[in-house]
Design a protein around this motif. Sequence first.
Motif, PDB file in Angstrom:
ATOM      1  N   TYR A 149       1.066  -1.396   0.404  1.00 22.41           N
ATOM      2  CA  TYR A 149       0.124  -0.148   0.502  1.00 22.41           C
ATOM      3  C   TYR A 149       0.822   1.468  -0.392  1.00 22.41           C
ATOM      4  O   TYR A 149       0.555   2.024  -0.617  1.00 22.41           O
ATOM      5  N   VAL A 199      -4.938  -1.362  -7.952  1.00 24.07           N
ATOM      6  CA  VAL A 199      -3.289  -0.678  -9.229  1.00 24.07           C
ATOM      7  C   VAL A 199      -3.742  -0.926 -10.153  1.00 24.07           C
ATOM      8  O   VAL A 199      -3.427  -0.142 -11.158  1.00 24.07           O
ATOM      9  N   TYR A 200      -4.841  -1.988 -10.734  1.00 20.43           N
ATOM     10  CA  TYR A 200      -5.337  -1.924 -11.685  1.00 20.43           C
ATOM     11  C   TYR A 200      -6.141  -0.406 -12.360  1.00 20.43           C
ATOM     12  O   TYR A 200      -5.701   0.179 -13.588  1.00 20.43           O
ATOM     13  N   CYS A 214       4.337  -1.771  -6.176  1.00 18.46           N
ATOM     14  CA  CYS A 214       2.292  -2.414  -5.817  1.00 18.46           C
ATOM     15  C   CYS A 214       1.825  -3.840  -5.566  1.00 18.46           C
ATOM     16  O   CYS A 214       1.885  -4.458  -4.992  1.00 18.46           O
ATOM     17  N   LYS A 215       1.833  -4.103  -7.143  1.00 19.45           N
ATOM     18  CA  LYS A 215       1.389  -5.448  -8.115  1.00 19.45           C
ATOM     19  C   LYS A 215       2.064  -6.523  -7.540  1.00 19.45           C
ATOM     20  O   LYS A 215       1.715  -7.533  -7.493  1.00 19.45           O
ATOM     21  N   LEU A 250      -5.812  -5.884  -5.913  1.00 21.48           N
ATOM     22  CA  LEU A 250      -5.105  -5.646  -6.954  1.00 21.48           C
ATOM     23  C   LEU A 250      -6.032  -5.041  -8.144  1.00 21.48           C
ATOM     24  O   LEU A 250      -5.294  -4.078  -9.004  1.00 21.48           O
ATOM     25  N   HIS A 253       3.020   1.696  -9.132  1.00 25.23           N
ATOM     26  CA  HIS A 253       2.330   1.374  -9.181  1.00 25.23           C
ATOM     27  C   HIS A 253       2.982  -0.550  -9.134  1.00 25.23           C
ATOM     28  O   HIS A 253       2.015  -1.165  -9.048  1.00 25.23           O
ATOM     29  N   GLU A 254       3.800  -0.358 -10.287  1.00 25.21           N
ATOM     30  CA  GLU A 254       4.133  -2.046 -10.355  1.00 25.21           C
ATOM     31  C   GLU A 254       4.688  -3.174  -9.318  1.00 25.21           C
ATOM     32  O   GLU A 254       4.435  -3.939  -9.041  1.00 25.21           O
ATOM     33  N   TYR A 311       3.691   1.665  -1.885  1.00 24.91           N
ATOM     34  CA  TYR A 311       3.691   2.197  -3.082  1.00 24.91           C
ATOM     35  C   TYR A 311       2.463   2.826  -3.595  1.00 24.91           C
ATOM     36  O   TYR A 311       2.636   3.531  -4.536  1.00 24.91           O
ATOM     37  N   ASN A 312       1.909   2.120  -3.030  1.00 26.13           N
ATOM     38  CA  ASN A 312       0.063   2.986  -3.830  1.00 26.13           C
ATOM     39  C   ASN A 312       0.361   4.527  -3.869  1.00 26.13           C
ATOM     40  O   ASN A 312      -0.025   5.407  -4.433  1.00 26.13           O
ATOM     41  N   ASN A 351      -5.463   2.346 -10.897  1.00 27.96           N
ATOM     42  CA  ASN A 351      -4.686   3.951 -10.379  1.00 27.96           C
ATOM     43  C   ASN A 351      -3.503   4.254 -12.165  1.00 27.96           C
ATOM     44  O   ASN A 351      -3.329   4.411 -12.728  1.00 27.96           O
TER      45      ASN A 351
END
Length: 582
Positions: free
Chosen positions: A400, A444-445, A426-427, A441, A423-424, A402-403, A447
Amino acid sequence: TAKFLSMIHGYLDTQKQMNAKYAEEDPGELLGNFDVGAEVTKPSYTQELQQLALTMEVLDQVTTENDNALATSTSSTEKVPVISEKTAKFLSMIHGYLDTQKQMNAKYAEEDPGELLGNFDVGAEVTKPSYTQELQQQSIYGKPVKSMSELYEAAELAKPVYEKIVQKLVDKVHAATDDDDDDDQVVFAPLKGANRAEEKANDDYASRVPGPGVSWLFDIVRGSIKFGSTEELCKCMELLKEPEDEGEFRLVKAKNRFQNPTLSGYRDFNVCIQITVPNADGGSFQHICELQIHHIAIKSLSKELHSHHYYEFFRSYFDGATASLTERMADLEAIADGEKLDSEYLTKMLTTSNDEGRLVRLVDLFRDYLGEYELAIKACERLVEIRQARPYEENEVPGYEYNLLGVTYQRMEGMKDKAIECHEKCKEILLSVCGPEDPHLAMVYINLGVIYDKDFGKYDEAFELYEKAEKLLGTEDPLLAAVYSNKSSIYQRRGDYDGAVNMCEKAQEIYVKKYGPEHQNVGITVVNMGEFRHRQGRYEEAVELYGKALDTFMMTLGPHHPSVQQAEKQLADAREGKYCEY
């Protein structure tokens, strides 16, 4: 301009007093006539005077070196970005606000230890009245007013009737409480200024049905009462709820701010009463007037502390209705947590603090309200340091941090690639810790989809990411509503307006179930539907949708929010049949 003109008076008065003081101290003008000499009044700037300039350069250099040494010695970690003057003022104002709130709460506890005022039930029917025709302001002929001139004509006749009723009310309170306190005050204000009234009608009530907006102005005739005791205030409210003289007036609207104080802790009762006013033809009409009922001790302290100043200051940052303001101020209180907010505090928070909750709130404050992106990045990076140095806990969202960092980079010019990188990351963490089916997830997708959609114009890639997010979410998840809203904009770009509206309707259904119909996200979704119908030339549908969105924004954000102003413009354009250019 009014401020400028008033400042002229201050300037001229200051100049006059300064000149008078000099004349008093030096009547012979010995100082004014002292000759310092022409050669030093306008010296020749030759080489012999350069030494002074060189000396000043050396002093400046030494000062700079000392400042740099001090900065290095106070922190062994990376330098914290400089705080802007605007942010420094904001942080210092938090202290004043919290201290004011503390003193106001203490004063209320002292004056009303049993909380009789806070627990006074004004009645649900007047807390949230139904705005039907019977509450519209009437002309002198008993019909709903249609213009400002009709309203003021009625107000002129209503004012003396209102003043008699209020004075009679105060006398009854004194008689019932055996208290004829000389400190009690009744103040009747002049009629509200017509320009301000017209502005309020347009800003607050233009879309209210039945119209016109001018018929919903209840504060043209207004006044206030200050009582010195809790007993008197309670008795006054009892008499307002159940008048002894039937037909003289009735309570139609009431706000108990002893129960729900303002952000700064101020408390009072704010009520509206509908009175019967005779006209020249032997008939009568109804007029609604405003009455504020204060506690003298609380009012005096509020004035001394300038409590309203803090409310106005923070409202300029957290533009919205009181509910959202209250949430933001609670965040500020949690951020401060009794500490002095200054450079030293921020240095500690952004370099050595392990308080993750406060750091997350700081990210929100710096990024969303102060535009201090460097500070927001620092707070995010500190969160990354903390969370990467320990295992993730069971109730946490892995990655989170990194998000948060990615969303912050998204707001910054030229940093979209950095946002994608975060975001990558975080994923990657979510996939390794939770697996490919983890619903987090979807965040992330979404964002990533927004960046490809809004910033890079890669609509197909964005649509695929939104589809991935949709498959991971439950049918009532607010994130699913966000997916539908984002997909609607892609449908719109493809020229599929019906598909765009369909997506918005799905999002609206989720938001209403989750938050109720009076929520900002509902308003945003409805205004988007209005825009799609507007682009299709379906103006009547657009007008209806814009009107609903405007009502929602007014309730949730307040009349001065940019979303309200934008919706008003869209509504006006649709009514006039203008093409949608948004």
